[in-house]
Design a protein around this motif. Structure first.
Motif, PDB file in Angstrom:
ATOM      1  N   GLU A 251      46.416  12.351  71.436  1.00 18.92           N
ATOM      2  CA  GLU A 251      46.576  12.018  70.024  1.00 18.92           C
ATOM      3  C   GLU A 251      45.553  12.771  69.169  1.00 18.92           C
ATOM      4  O   GLU A 251      44.378  12.860  69.510  1.00 18.92           O
ATOM      5  CB  GLU A 251      46.412  10.512  69.817  1.00 18.92           C
ATOM      6  N   GLY A 252      46.029  13.304  68.063  1.00 21.06           N
ATOM      7  CA  GLY A 252      45.151  14.021  67.144  1.00 21.06           C
ATOM      8  C   GLY A 252      45.038  15.509  67.408  1.00 21.06           C
ATOM      9  O   GLY A 252      44.350  16.224  66.674  1.00 21.06           O
ATOM     10  N   THR A 253      45.734  16.014  68.457  1.00 19.68           N
ATOM     11  CA  THR A 253      45.667  17.438  68.775  1.00 19.68           C
ATOM     12  C   THR A 253      46.343  18.271  67.681  1.00 19.68           C
ATOM     13  O   THR A 253      47.464  17.989  67.276  1.00 19.68           O
ATOM     14  CB  THR A 253      46.354  17.732  70.124  1.00 19.68           C
ATOM     15  N   ILE A 254      45.645  19.283  67.205  1.00 20.79           N
ATOM     16  CA  ILE A 254      46.175  20.193  66.199  1.00 20.79           C
ATOM     17  C   ILE A 254      46.541  21.512  66.878  1.00 20.79           C
ATOM     18  O   ILE A 254      45.715  22.110  67.568  1.00 20.79           O
ATOM     19  CB  ILE A 254      45.150  20.453  65.072  1.00 20.79           C
ATOM     20  N   ILE A 255      47.772  21.932  66.705  1.00 27.19           N
ATOM     21  CA  ILE A 255      48.210  23.207  67.261  1.00 27.19           C
ATOM     22  C   ILE A 255      47.893  24.321  66.267  1.00 27.19           C
ATOM     23  O   ILE A 255      48.329  24.287  65.111  1.00 27.19           O
ATOM     24  CB  ILE A 255      49.719  23.190  67.566  1.00 27.19           C
ATOM     25  N   LYS A 256      47.134  25.282  66.734  1.00 25.05           N
ATOM     26  CA  LYS A 256      46.689  26.386  65.877  1.00 25.05           C
ATOM     27  C   LYS A 256      46.850  27.690  66.646  1.00 25.05           C
ATOM     28  O   LYS A 256      46.348  27.829  67.763  1.00 25.05           O
ATOM     29  CB  LYS A 256      45.223  26.182  65.480  1.00 25.05           C
ATOM     30  N   THR A 257      47.543  28.636  66.058  1.00 25.00           N
ATOM     31  CA  THR A 257      47.750  29.925  66.713  1.00 25.00           C
ATOM     32  C   THR A 257      46.440  30.693  66.807  1.00 25.00           C
ATOM     33  O   THR A 257      45.749  30.863  65.794  1.00 25.00           O
ATOM     34  CB  THR A 257      48.771  30.770  65.925  1.00 25.00           C
ATOM     35  N   PRO A 258      46.057  31.163  68.008  1.00 25.17           N
ATOM     36  CA  PRO A 258      44.834  31.966  68.138  1.00 25.17           C
ATOM     37  C   PRO A 258      44.915  33.229  67.280  1.00 25.17           C
ATOM     38  O   PRO A 258      45.979  33.850  67.180  1.00 25.17           O
ATOM     39  CB  PRO A 258      44.793  32.312  69.627  1.00 25.17           C
ATOM     40  N   LYS A 259      43.800  33.611  66.703  1.00 23.69           N
ATOM     41  CA  LYS A 259      43.784  34.796  65.826  1.00 23.69           C
ATOM     42  C   LYS A 259      44.163  36.054  66.588  1.00 23.69           C
ATOM     43  O   LYS A 259      44.666  37.024  66.006  1.00 23.69           O
ATOM     44  CB  LYS A 259      42.406  34.957  65.175  1.00 23.69           C
ATOM     45  N   GLU A 260      43.941  36.047  67.922  1.00 21.61           N
ATOM     46  CA  GLU A 260      44.277  37.217  68.736  1.00 21.61           C
ATOM     47  C   GLU A 260      45.792  37.451  68.809  1.00 21.61           C
ATOM     48  O   GLU A 260      46.234  38.539  69.180  1.00 21.61           O
ATOM     49  CB  GLU A 260      43.725  37.043  70.154  1.00 21.61           C
ATOM     50  N   LEU A 261      46.589  36.440  68.478  1.00 20.81           N
ATOM     51  CA  LEU A 261      48.045  36.576  68.533  1.00 20.81           C
ATOM     52  C   LEU A 261      48.657  36.826  67.155  1.00 20.81           C
ATOM     53  O   LEU A 261      49.867  36.735  66.970  1.00 20.81           O
ATOM     54  CB  LEU A 261      48.665  35.321  69.161  1.00 20.81           C
ATOM     55  N   ILE A 262      47.784  37.113  66.176  1.00 16.12           N
ATOM     56  CA  ILE A 262      48.241  37.389  64.808  1.00 16.12           C
ATOM     57  C   ILE A 262      47.802  38.807  64.428  1.00 16.12           C
ATOM     58  O   ILE A 262      46.633  39.152  64.534  1.00 16.12           O
ATOM     59  CB  ILE A 262      47.640  36.373  63.810  1.00 16.12           C
ATOM     60  N   ASP A 263      48.754  39.623  64.012  1.00 18.78           N
ATOM     61  CA  ASP A 263      48.437  40.982  63.546  1.00 18.78           C
ATOM     62  C   ASP A 263      49.532  41.426  62.581  1.00 18.78           C
ATOM     63  O   ASP A 263      50.387  40.627  62.191  1.00 18.78           O
ATOM     64  CB  ASP A 263      48.289  41.959  64.725  1.00 18.78           C
ATOM     65  N   GLN A 268      51.308  35.445  60.956  1.00 16.16           N
ATOM     66  CA  GLN A 268      51.306  34.033  61.311  1.00 16.16           C
ATOM     67  C   GLN A 268      52.569  33.354  60.789  1.00 16.16           C
ATOM     68  O   GLN A 268      52.889  33.434  59.601  1.00 16.16           O
ATOM     69  CB  GLN A 268      50.065  33.334  60.756  1.00 16.16           C
ATOM     70  N   LEU A 269      53.294  32.670  61.671  1.00 13.16           N
ATOM     71  CA  LEU A 269      54.583  32.076  61.320  1.00 13.16           C
ATOM     72  C   LEU A 269      54.504  30.570  61.083  1.00 13.16           C
ATOM     73  O   LEU A 269      55.397  30.001  60.464  1.00 13.16           O
ATOM     74  CB  LEU A 269      55.598  32.360  62.440  1.00 13.16           C
ATOM     75  N   TYR A 270      53.453  29.915  61.595  1.00 18.67           N
ATOM     76  CA  TYR A 270      53.359  28.463  61.487  1.00 18.67           C
ATOM     77  C   TYR A 270      51.986  28.059  60.959  1.00 18.67           C
ATOM     78  O   TYR A 270      50.970  28.619  61.359  1.00 18.67           O
ATOM     79  CB  TYR A 270      53.570  27.797  62.858  1.00 18.67           C
ATOM     80  N   LYS A 271      51.993  27.081  60.093  1.00 16.75           N
ATOM     81  CA  LYS A 271      50.741  26.465  59.686  1.00 16.75           C
ATOM     82  C   LYS A 271      50.243  25.582  60.826  1.00 16.75           C
ATOM     83  O   LYS A 271      51.015  25.166  61.693  1.00 16.75           O
ATOM     84  CB  LYS A 271      50.954  25.604  58.431  1.00 16.75           C
ATOM     85  N   ASP A 272      48.951  25.295  60.837  1.00 18.09           N
ATOM     86  CA  ASP A 272      48.423  24.357  61.826  1.00 18.09           C
ATOM     87  C   ASP A 272      49.126  23.015  61.638  1.00 18.09           C
ATOM     88  O   ASP A 272      49.412  22.603  60.509  1.00 18.09           O
ATOM     89  CB  ASP A 272      46.918  24.167  61.633  1.00 18.09           C
ATOM     90  N   PHE A 273      49.436  22.337  62.760  1.00 17.82           N
ATOM     91  CA  PHE A 273      50.131  21.057  62.625  1.00 17.82           C
ATOM     92  C   PHE A 273      49.688  20.067  63.693  1.00 17.82           C
ATOM     93  O   PHE A 273      49.233  20.451  64.774  1.00 17.82           O
ATOM     94  CB  PHE A 273      51.655  21.241  62.665  1.00 17.82           C
ATOM     95  N   ASP A 274      49.836  18.793  63.365  1.00 17.90           N
ATOM     96  CA  ASP A 274      49.505  17.687  64.263  1.00 17.90           C
ATOM     97  C   ASP A 274      50.689  17.458  65.202  1.00 17.90           C
ATOM     98  O   ASP A 274      51.808  17.197  64.758  1.00 17.90           O
ATOM     99  CB  ASP A 274      49.206  16.425  63.446  1.00 17.90           C
ATOM    100  N   CYS A 275      50.446  17.553  66.505  1.00 17.55           N
ATOM    101  CA  CYS A 275      51.518  17.426  67.490  1.00 17.55           C
ATOM    102  C   CYS A 275      52.258  16.096  67.392  1.00 17.55           C
ATOM    103  O   CYS A 275      53.487  16.053  67.415  1.00 17.55           O
ATOM    104  CB  CYS A 275      50.947  17.577  68.901  1.00 17.55           C
ATOM    105  N   ASN A 276      51.508  15.009  67.304  1.00 18.64           N
ATOM    106  CA  ASN A 276      52.132  13.693  67.313  1.00 18.64           C
ATOM    107  C   ASN A 276      53.033  13.485  66.105  1.00 18.64           C
ATOM    108  O   ASN A 276      54.123  12.907  66.220  1.00 18.64           O
ATOM    109  CB  ASN A 276      51.053  12.609  67.378  1.00 18.64           C
ATOM    110  N   LEU A 277      52.599  13.970  64.946  1.00 19.23           N
ATOM    111  CA  LEU A 277      53.436  13.863  63.751  1.00 19.23           C
ATOM    112  C   LEU A 277      54.697  14.701  63.899  1.00 19.23           C
ATOM    113  O   LEU A 277      55.781  14.304  63.462  1.00 19.23           O
ATOM    114  CB  LEU A 277      52.644  14.300  62.518  1.00 19.23           C
ATOM    115  N   PHE A 278      54.562  15.853  64.559  1.00 17.80           N
ATOM    116  CA  PHE A 278      55.719  16.711  64.813  1.00 17.80           C
ATOM    117  C   PHE A 278      56.732  16.006  65.710  1.00 17.80           C
ATOM    118  O   PHE A 278      57.933  16.001  65.442  1.00 17.80           O
ATOM    119  CB  PHE A 278      55.260  18.019  65.447  1.00 17.80           C
ATOM    120  N   TYR A 279      56.250  15.353  66.787  1.00 17.47           N
ATOM    121  CA  TYR A 279      57.154  14.666  67.707  1.00 17.47           C
ATOM    122  C   TYR A 279      57.869  13.508  67.025  1.00 17.47           C
ATOM    123  O   TYR A 279      59.067  13.288  67.226  1.00 17.47           O
ATOM    124  CB  TYR A 279      56.382  14.144  68.925  1.00 17.47           C
ATOM    125  N   LEU A 280      57.131  12.748  66.217  1.00 22.51           N
ATOM    126  CA  LEU A 280      57.738  11.632  65.506  1.00 22.51           C
ATOM    127  C   LEU A 280      58.804  12.125  64.531  1.00 22.51           C
ATOM    128  O   LEU A 280      59.884  11.523  64.408  1.00 22.51           O
ATOM    129  CB  LEU A 280      56.663  10.823  64.767  1.00 22.51           C
TER     130      LEU A 280
END
Length: 290
Positions: A251-263, A268-280
Motif C-alpha cells: 500500500e502506498g507504492t508509487i509507480i515512477k518511470t526511471p529516468k534512464e528509460l526516458i529520452d 515519458q508517457l505516464y505520470k507517477d501514480f499510486d498503484c492501489n488507487l489504480f487497481y480500485l
C-alpha cells in the motif's frame, strides 16, 4: 478467429549455468527475456527447480479446496477487490471460481487461510502452498532482476509483495498487477491475443510457467514492455485448475518511470501514480461495464 499456428510464444529455459549474474550467459539470458517481454508481453519459462512432484501435489490439494461446501468457501472474504472468494456467476464468468490468498509466502498467512477452510486443520495443504509460494516468489524475483539488468537499471526497483489466486475460465483481459506467473494442471485453455481477434492457445510443458507482463510494469517501463490480452477458454469435460501469482505492490507504492528509460525517442508517457488507487479504479470501471 485463430492465427497461423506457426506463431509461437518464446520458450526460455532457465539453466543453472545461465543464472550467475554478470556472466556472458546471464547477459544473453537478459537479452532473450527482454526481447520476449517487449515483443510478446509474455514468455514460457522452463524452470525445473520447482519439481513436477510439487506441482502435482499442489493441484491435488486444489481439488480438496474446490470440493469444500460453498458456505465454507464464502468465509474467504476481503474488502480489497479480487482478494477473497469469487464464485461462479460473478462478473468474470459463469465457469470461474477463484480463491484469493494474500501474502502466500508468509507461513502465518497460509495457516490462517487453511484454518478458515479446514477448522480441523489440513497441515499438508498449508505446508505445500507455503513451499510452492516461496519457490514461485523466488522465480518471480529472478525474472524481475533479469528485466532490470537488461535495461542497465541495477538496484533501481524495490521488490514488492505478491498475491496468490486460483483461477478457471476468464474473459479476455490484461492483468492490472505488476506481473503474473501462471501454471496449470496440463488441461489447456489459456490463450493470448497476437492480433486483433486472433488468438493462440498456450500448451504449457509440465516443468514450465508463463510469465505475463502487467499494466503496471508496462507503465513503469514507459511502454517498452508490452502487455498481452489473454483469456481462458474451456472445451470438453475436464476441469482446468490453474494457479496464478499476481504481484501486488504494498500500500502506498508509487509507480515512477526511471529516468534512464526516458529520452527523445521514448518521451515519458505516464505520470507517477499510486498503484492501489489504480487497481480500485480498474475494478470499479470493470464492475460498472458489467
Amino acid at each position: 478467429m485463430d492465427v497461423d499456428t506457426k506463431f509461437e510464444v518464446p520458450v526460455i529455459e532457465f539453466r543453472s549455468l545461465d543464472l550467475e549474474r554478470g556472466t556472458d550467459e546471464w547477459h544473453h539470458l537478459c537479452k532473450r527475456v527482454r526481447e520476449a517481454c517487449e515483443t510478446y508481453g509474455c514468455f514460457e519459462v522452463v524452470y525445473e527447480k520447482i519439481s513436477t512432484e510439487l506441482r502435482n501435489k499442489m493441484f491435488g490439494l486444489m481439488k480438496d479446496l474446490v470440493e469444500l461446501p460453498l458456505e465454507r468457501k464464502q468465509k474467504n472474504v476481503s474488502s480489497i477487490p479480487y482478494h477473497g472468494y469469487i464464485g461462479p456467476g460473478s462478473l468474470f464468468s459463469l465457469l470461474y471460481e477463484g480463491f484469493g490468498l494474500v501474502d502466500a509466502s508468509n507461513h502465518d498467512s497460509v495457516k490462517n487461510f487453511t484454518q478458515l477452510m479446514w477448522p480441523d486443520d489440513h497441515a499438508q495443504f498449508c505446508d505445500t502452498v507455503y513451499t510452492m509460494a516461496t519457490q514461485i516468489e523466488e522465480l518471480n524475483k529472478l525474472i524481475w532482476l533479469i528485466i532490470i539488468d537488461s535495461y542497465g537499471l541495477r538496484g533501481k526497483w524495490e521488490l514488492v509483495m505478491k498475491h496468490w489466486d486460483y483461477e478457471r475460465g476468464l474473459h479476455a483481459h490484461t492483468d492490472k498487477s505488476i506481473s503474473t506467473i501462471i501454471f496449470d494442471n496440463q488441461v489447456s485453455g489459456l490463450e493470448i491475443e497476437v492480433k486483433d481477434s486472433q488468438w493462440i492457445k498456450l500448451s504449457i510443458y509440465p516443468s514450465s510457467f508463463v510469465f505475463v507482463v502487467g499494466d503496471t510494469l508496462k507503465a513503469w517501463s514507459n511502454e517498452r514492455l508490452k502487455v498481452v490480452n489473454h483469456r481462458v477458454i474451456m472445451n470438453g469435460y475436464k476441469n482446468r485448475l490453474s494457479i496464478a501469482t499476481f504481484t501486488i505492490p504494498i500500500e502506498g507504492t508509487i509507480i515512477k518511470t526511471p529516468k534512464e528509460l526516458i529520452d527523445e525517442q521514448h518521451p515519458q508517457l505516464y505520470k507517477d501514480f499510486d498503484c492501489n488507487l489504480f487497481y480500485l479504479f480498474c475494478f470499479f470501471h470493470i464492475k460498472k461495464i458489467h
